[in-house]
Design an enzyme around this catalytic site. Structure first.
Site, PDB file in Angstrom:
ATOM      1  N   GLY A 113       0.860  -1.182   0.000  1.00 25.35           N
ATOM      2  CA  GLY A 113       0.000   0.000   0.000  1.00 25.35           C
ATOM      3  C   GLY A 113       0.892   1.226   0.000  1.00 25.35           C
ATOM      4  O   GLY A 113       1.973   1.222  -0.607  1.00 25.35           O
ATOM      5  N   LYS A 117       5.150   8.433  19.065  1.00 29.45           N
ATOM      6  CA  LYS A 117       4.300   8.537  17.878  1.00 29.45           C
ATOM      7  C   LYS A 117       2.833   8.313  18.240  1.00 29.45           C
ATOM      8  O   LYS A 117       1.941   8.993  17.718  1.00 29.45           O
ATOM      9  CB  LYS A 117       4.755   7.530  16.812  1.00 29.45           C
ATOM     10  CG  LYS A 117       3.922   7.589  15.540  1.00 29.45           C
ATOM     11  CD  LYS A 117       4.660   7.035  14.334  1.00 29.45           C
ATOM     12  CE  LYS A 117       3.932   7.372  13.046  1.00 29.45           C
ATOM     13  NZ  LYS A 117       2.985   6.334  12.626  1.00 29.45           N
TER      14      LYS A 117
END
Lengths: 314, 314
Positions: free
Chosen positions: B16, B191
């Site tokens: 992807g 993150k």
């Protein structure tokens, strides 16, 4: 005049589910009830009002219906059942209905509506009410009453005045299960405890009914935690609620099965949702009173955004 | 073998946006990169891979593409860029790619992916990585890289091994901005602080991009409050994060303008969202460590429900 006349003239503003149902109950026993209608006017003129109710269906073939409040003229009691998001229209709608002693009963949701009416028409006219009822307007002039039906009325400040008790008796005489509250603000917080949590989660969890919330262990925990925060909010505002309330509401909600709160229906259909009166006002008042309410803050922020997006999408 | 061979054989699982972009960077400099493709196989066979990037566009006319990992065969490094919701497929996909020293680099989001790979293939093979990058697959074989690009890699437990440093050098040699972390779990929490808040609010607030969150004062306050809770969660798990982090993320997010987090895109298109790795795993670990996280709990419950409803609707 401190109490109501024996055959009072009544106006119903906002003949959706709540106004249509309770107005029809009052008209059914022969009271002089006048409905303000907009989109449903022609349908009701042609077919009357049909009430399908767990307490027995009935039909009013020719209720008094009107397109303007000027046409209705002065009344003794005005029952306000418009959504609170339409409050800006109320001053203009109500003015033609007033005489010196007209009482205004708001059956609207949440906090701030009595204050709004008091600011415009004087606190002595205003009576507050709240409905514990499952009703939907399923078609123009057709109202479906599927559960409960209790109305609690009271004075915004202090114990009930004679006119409030008289209005309670009037509702009771029409077969409405009606209680007069000694402390309306406390009654509002009791109802808000459920509405803030379940109307809120129904929208914020992606559009779900109460049974989906009750059957999802994470959402059910959130419902309980949010209701607990509302208890803290109410206490901060001077209205401590029973500790058993959260468990009682969870038990009742499990029993009523799949139910779509009115805010969810409004949301799904891209209509205005009563964000201010149900979420913003309670949150604002409780925060001003020093309560710390992380879940309510987040729920309010999410719902405000989701409703704005939904309305923009339509 | 403790370090990588000089011209390692590389497999990209999940081509992807992330796999396609970083795999193409590695292939562009002549490395031996093999892509596993499914739905995009024919398009890439016909037209190659097109990368539109703020660092310069490029085109790979004939990348090594494969329909099965058996066809690829043993590799030195397997880069895993499938969504974590597809992890159940990984053991079968990876097995044909292994030789005795094959390293597995997971670039997947959130917590739990390194442990999953370690359970199946042994902890000595597993390297973790995280990407600070805005990339979207805009059409089959077409990837748009619009901002940032940093990759941070590290060992799930303890400081980086030589093979991890060698892989960092390999990525750097392909023009990828790559850092090797001394503490991968801490890097993941750093993150997650952004992802939990912004990916979460983007979904729960009704499908909104980052600029809508930043320009809505209530949502922006929630973003800050949620990031603050993630800091508490990280600290409870042994990874205290700087107090300045929340303000820094708010400032960066204001700068990048309207951005749709990958979870939002998945949600809007009715695809699986990485609820477990981004929300459930961090929440579960921090609660087990004693943290009290009302907003994270609520966000997780709402997103789980909203994603389930969205997928059921399609």
């Amino acid at each position: 005049m401190e109490v109501l006349p024996s055959n009072p003239r009544l106006a119903i503003i906002g003949a959706g589910a709540v106004g249509g149902y309770y107005g029809s109950r009052l008209a059914q026993v022969g009271l002089d009830v006048h409905f303000l209608l907009r989109s449903d006017l022609e349908a009701v003129r042609a077919h009357g009002l049909h009430i399908r109710s767990i307490k027995g269906d009935f039909h009013l073939p020719a209720p008094h219906i009107h397109a303007t409040t000027t046409e209705i003229g002065p009344c003794d009691v005005v029952i306000i059942a418009l959504k609170s998001t339409a409050n800006a229209a109320l001053p203009g709608l109500i003015r033609p209905l007033l005489h010196a002693d007209t009482k205004l009963l708001t059956l609207q949701n949440g906090l701030g509506n009595e204050e709004f009416l008091a600011d415009h028409f004087g606190p002595e006219r205003v009576i507050g009410g709240l409905c514990y009822v499952c009703i939907n307007r399923t078609a123009p002039g057709v109202i479906d009453h599927s559960a409960q039906g209790l109305v609690i009325i009271g004075d915004p400040q202090g114990p009930p005045q004679p006119a409030t008790r008289a209005l309670g008796s009037l509702l009771a005489s029409a077969g409405v299960d009606c209680q007069v509250s000694d402390c309306l603000p406390r009654s509002r917080w009791l109802k808000l405890t459920w509405n803030i949590a379940f109307n809120g989660l129904a929208i914020a969890a992606g559009g779900v009914d109460t049974s989906i919330i009750m059957n999802d262990s994470w959402l059910r925990q959130q419902a309980a935690a949010i209701m607990e925060e509302v208890r803290q909010a109410a206490a901060a505002c001077g209205h401590p609620l029973p500790t058993s309330l959260v468990d009682e509401y969870l038990a009742t909600t499990a029993q009523i099965g799949p139910y779509r709160p009115s805010s969810l229906i409004d949301y799904m259909e891209g209509r205005d949702v009563e964000v201010d009166s149900i979420w913003a006002q309670p949150l604002q008042r409780a925060r001003a009173a020093g309560a710390v309410l992380p879940r309510l803050e987040m729920l309010h922020a999410l719902i405000s955004s989701a409703v704005a997006r939904r309305m923009a999408d339509r």
